[in-house]
Design an enzyme around this catalytic site. Structure first.
Site, short mmCIF file in Angstrom:
data_model
loop_
_atom_site.label_atom_id
_atom_site.label_comp_id
_atom_site.label_asym_id
_atom_site.label_seq_id
_atom_site.Cartn_x
_atom_site.Cartn_y
_atom_site.Cartn_z
N CYS A 2 0.87 -1.14 0.07
CA CYS A 2 0.04 -0.14 0.09
C CYS A 2 0.77 1.31 0.01
CB CYS A 2 -1.09 0.20 1.15
SG CYS A 2 -2.24 -1.26 1.40
N ARG A 28 3.77 -0.70 -5.01
CA ARG A 28 3.66 -1.06 -3.70
C ARG A 28 2.37 -1.76 -3.63
NH1 ARG A 28 6.86 1.77 0.24
NH2 ARG A 28 5.39 1.19 1.84
N TRP A 75 -2.71 -2.69 -1.52
CA TRP A 75 -2.28 -4.26 -1.62
C TRP A 75 -3.30 -4.84 -0.64
CZ3 TRP A 75 -0.37 -8.00 1.36
CH2 TRP A 75 0.02 -9.11 0.56
N ASN A 99 -1.58 2.20 5.55
CA ASN A 99 -0.59 1.15 5.12
C ASN A 99 -0.27 0.40 6.43
OD1 ASN A 99 1.30 -0.52 4.04
ND2 ASN A 99 2.73 1.09 4.24
N GLY A 100 -0.50 -0.98 6.40
CA GLY A 100 -0.30 -1.81 7.49
C GLY A 100 -1.45 -2.55 8.07
N GLU A 479 16.43 -18.66 -7.17
CA GLU A 479 16.15 -17.28 -7.68
C GLU A 479 15.78 -17.25 -9.23
OE1 GLU A 479 15.61 -14.43 -7.10
OE2 GLU A 479 16.13 -13.09 -8.48
N LYS A 483 11.89 -16.06 -9.95
CA LYS A 483 11.73 -14.85 -11.14
C LYS A 483 10.56 -15.38 -12.12
CE LYS A 483 12.95 -12.12 -9.70
NZ LYS A 483 13.65 -11.89 -8.75
N GLU A 486 6.97 -15.86 -10.59
CA GLU A 486 6.21 -14.36 -10.13
C GLU A 486 5.72 -13.56 -11.16
OE1 GLU A 486 10.29 -11.94 -8.94
OE2 GLU A 486 8.30 -11.50 -7.85
N HIS A 502 16.22 -37.91 -5.19
CA HIS A 502 15.51 -38.16 -3.86
C HIS A 502 14.08 -38.01 -3.91
CE1 HIS A 502 19.24 -39.11 -2.30
NE2 HIS A 502 19.89 -38.05 -2.75
N LYS A 602 5.48 -4.73 -4.26
CA LYS A 602 7.08 -4.72 -3.98
C LYS A 602 7.64 -4.76 -2.70
CE LYS A 602 11.19 -3.32 -6.05
NZ LYS A 602 11.61 -4.57 -6.28
C1 F6R Z 1 11.16 -11.02 -5.74
C2 F6R Z 1 11.05 -9.77 -4.86
C3 F6R Z 1 10.97 -10.31 -3.37
C4 F6R Z 1 11.94 -9.65 -2.75
C5 F6R Z 1 11.38 -9.42 -1.05
C6 F6R Z 1 12.40 -8.77 -0.22
O1 F6R Z 1 11.40 -10.70 -7.21
O2 F6R Z 1 11.45 -8.75 -5.35
O3 F6R Z 1 11.05 -11.64 -3.19
O4 F6R Z 1 13.22 -9.79 -2.76
O5 F6R Z 1 9.98 -9.03 -1.11
O6 F6R Z 1 12.29 -7.41 -0.53
P1 F6R Z 1 13.21 -6.44 0.11
O7 F6R Z 1 14.56 -6.61 -0.65
O8 F6R Z 1 12.91 -5.04 -0.17
O9 F6R Z 1 13.34 -6.58 1.53
#
Ligand code: F6R
Length: 607
Positions: A2, A28, A75, A99-100, A479, A483, A486, A502, A602
């Site tokens: 948010c 956000r 969000w 926000n929260g 990772e 990617k 998501e 396994h 994000k």
């Molecule tokens: C994936 C992604 C998330 C962040 C995670 C941590 O592409 O962006 O997995 O890496 O939410 O966020 P930060 O680094 O801001 O603590």
């Protein structure tokens, strides 16, 4: 999660600037959005579900006047995305954005409904609006009502509140979620981050935990958690309106992927000198005296931390634990005050990482954070910061933040290795030398992406995919899978190559693409055997390797990409780039919203 923004101005209508601020906060959350202003002292509101465009269209056909206003991009946590659940939430006397999460909202709601307050949404937030109104109904001023309401709230919040009939007042409050004040000429602002306010001001004050603030067009009066007047520093952010544009790129994600050679080059320039020396900010401990390091982070940052564990153990001889931040305190981690914790976070606001930091700090550990956002809460609560400084990362899927975190962590491991007398000068020189060649190699990989674009068309048709790696390539496999899942919504699993037999091997058939990360390194032969086990079962291997690896992998490979040869220790940084592009082009082929993947946000400031 948010985004919130607020403006109080002496003389201009603020709706357009609120919308501009929300555009910068859309990363956000983007389930719904809304704006409220005061028109001649009366509350007026526009809200819409979906992306900001829907709100913008609404405002175009039905504009909002008013010199004071608040805005929100959501969000969803409590209540599905709908217009009724969209912020601002209001009573007849206040409108507010939040926000929260308010944890005791059910109790508050029951108590307020019993007093006659009528709720119109399913959210936790609406209870705050009615609570403040309740105090106003007792004859309190807006300031008194806010001060009375805040202690009644359990949970995390950043708030901006607008009061009927108070054309020159906004109240903001923060506990657990970030909130900044911006200083302008004849107007003042509130925002979730400095980025939202960048077109209007670069003079920012970050509220501390428990602070609340009354702002008018001319001034800000900050109160601390005890209600006392508090003086907080004003920072010049250095952010400009231009910095967050997409340039000629179709998506922020693509732009940020292509920025990596420059970001890495700049970071190396700052952090290395001479043949092998590392220059880091002063750290509040001596690497020689640490017995154990613990790393916590979430998501992509967690995979950076997992990679760093190999470096700290192999290059510095330093035993290293790593934890997903959301589990760290719940496993009852045993914290030794003489050890050190590294928290990794792009935003510096991730609630779980912050909670892990506080857990370790309360138990006496020193905290070093690797953060991109310099004035974030994690940065401010750490004993030292090693900035990853990759510039604003807007795309929800993290790319340049990951590789810049890797660079910082590797430099820390090299410094630790040297200070602990574990790493030879020859080896340090070899690695720093290799690092300096990395930006140009990565540039070559990025510029030659035709084959990735082609193969993405096939990957886009699949339902599930494995990513495999060994050693330093294992965290990268995780990772790469993250990617892809998501942004393309394809089920992707990262595995250590040796673990497949396994259990997960049962899933492999002729329909299953398997991405294998196998530079010709000390583990190549082992990975190559695993590849043959998969080929024997009809799996379709998509190999990322170098020239020698390509020549030695054996028969039966479906597709391969040959990357420049690179030092084993830094291979994950180079190999990250084609995996990011593979995810990007697959998402493009599937037609998903690359920069705003569904259900995500994000900055995850709730637990
Ligand atoms: C994936 C992604 C998330 C962040 C995670 C941590 O592409 O962006 O997995 O890496 O939410 O966020 P930060 O680094 O801001 O603590």
């Amino acid at each position: 999660m948010c985004g919130i923004v607020g403006i109080v101005s002496e003389k201009r209508d603020v709706a357009e600037s609120l919308l501009e601020g929300l555009k910068r906060l859309e990363y956000r959350g983007y389930d719904s959005a809304g704006i409220a202003t005061l028109i001649d002292g009366k509350l007026a509101m526009r809200r819409a579900t979906g992306k900001l465009k829907a709100l913008s269209d609404k405002l175009e056909s039905d504009p909002l006047r008013g010199h004071v206003g608040i805005g929100h991009t959501r969000w969803a946590t409590h209540g599905r995305p709908s217009e009724d659940n969209a912020h601002p939430h209001s009573s007849e006397k206040v409108a507010l954005v939040h926000n929260g999460i308010i944890e005791n909202y059910r109790d508050l709601r029951h108590a307020l409904e019993a007093k006659g307050h009528v709720f119109r949404s399913e959210t936790d937030t609406e209870s705050i609006a009615h609570l403040i109104t309740d105090f106003l109904n007792m004859g309190m001023t807006p300031q008194e009502a806010t001060a009375a309401a805040l202690p009644c709230l359990d949970g995390a919040f950043a708030l901006a509140v607008l009061f009927q009939d108070h054309n020159n007042l906004l109240i903001g409050a923060r506990r657990g979620s970030p909130l900044a004040i911006g200083y302008g000429e004849g107007e003042m602002y509130l925002g979730s981050d400095a980025l939202a306010l960048a077109p209007m001001t670069n003079r920012i004050t970050y509220l501390e935990e428990g602070d609340w603030v009354e702002i008018t067009a001319e001034s800000a009066i900050i109160h601390d958690k005890h209600g006392d007047i508090a003086i907080r520093a004003i920072h010049e952010t250095g952010l400009s309106a231009l910095e967050i544009g997409k340039g000629t790129y179709r998506h922020y994600m693509l732009k940020e992927i292509f920025e990596q050679p420059v970001v890495i080059g700049d970071a190396l320039e700052t952090m290395t000198f001479g043949d092998y020396q590392i220059a880091l900010p002063d750290l509040p401990f001596d690497w020689k005296n640490i017995r154990r390091l613990s790393i916590v982070a979430c998501g992509t940052a967690y995979y950076a931390g997992m990679t760093a564990r190999y470096w700290f153990e192999q290059l510095a001889g330093l035993p290293t634990d790593f934890d997903v931040a959301s589990e760290y305190r719940y496993r009852g981690a045993l914290v030794d005050p003489s050890d050190v914790m590294i928290v990794i976070s792009q935003s510096g606001e991730t609630a779980d990482s912050l909670a892990a930091l506080r857990y370790a700090k309360e138990r006496g550990q020193k905290i070093v954070s690797v953060v991109n956002v310099q004035h974030s809460t994690i940065a401010r609560e750490s004993d030292a910061i090693v900035p990853s400084l990759c510039g604003p990362e807007i795309s929800v899927a993290s790319t340049k933040a990951f590789t810049s975190q890797l660079i910082v962590l590797l430099c820390m491991a090299l410094q630790a290795g040297e200070k602990r007398g574990f790493l030879s000068t020859d080896k340090a020189t070899e690695i720093v030398d290799a690092l300096r060649g990395l930006p140009s190699k990565m540039n070559d990989v990025l510029r030659d992406d035709n084959r990735l674009q082609e193969v993405a068309q096939n990957i886009a048709t699949t339902k599930a995919i494995f990513y495999l790696g060994r050693g330093l390539m294992y965290p990268l496999a995780l990772e790469g899978a993250l990617k892809l899942k998501e942004i393309s919504y394809i089920h992707a699993e990262g595995y250590p190559a040796g673990e497949l037999k396994h259990g997960p091997l049962a899933l492999v058939d002729e329909h299953m693409p398997v991405v294998v990360l196998a530079p010709y390194d000390s583990l190549f032969e082992k990975t190559s055997s695993n590849v043959q086990e998969i080929v024997a079962r009809g799996g379709r291997i998509h190999l990322f390797t170098d020239k020698v690896g390509h020549a030695n992998i054996g028969a039966g490979i479906t597709w391969s990409l040959v990357l420049p040869a690179i030092h084993e220790a830094i291979a994950p940084i180079l190999y990250a780039a084609p995996l990011q592009l593979l995810a990007y082009y697959t998402a493009l082929a599937k037609g998903t919203d690359v920069d705003h993947p569904r259900n995500l946000a994000k900055s995850v400031t709730v637990e």
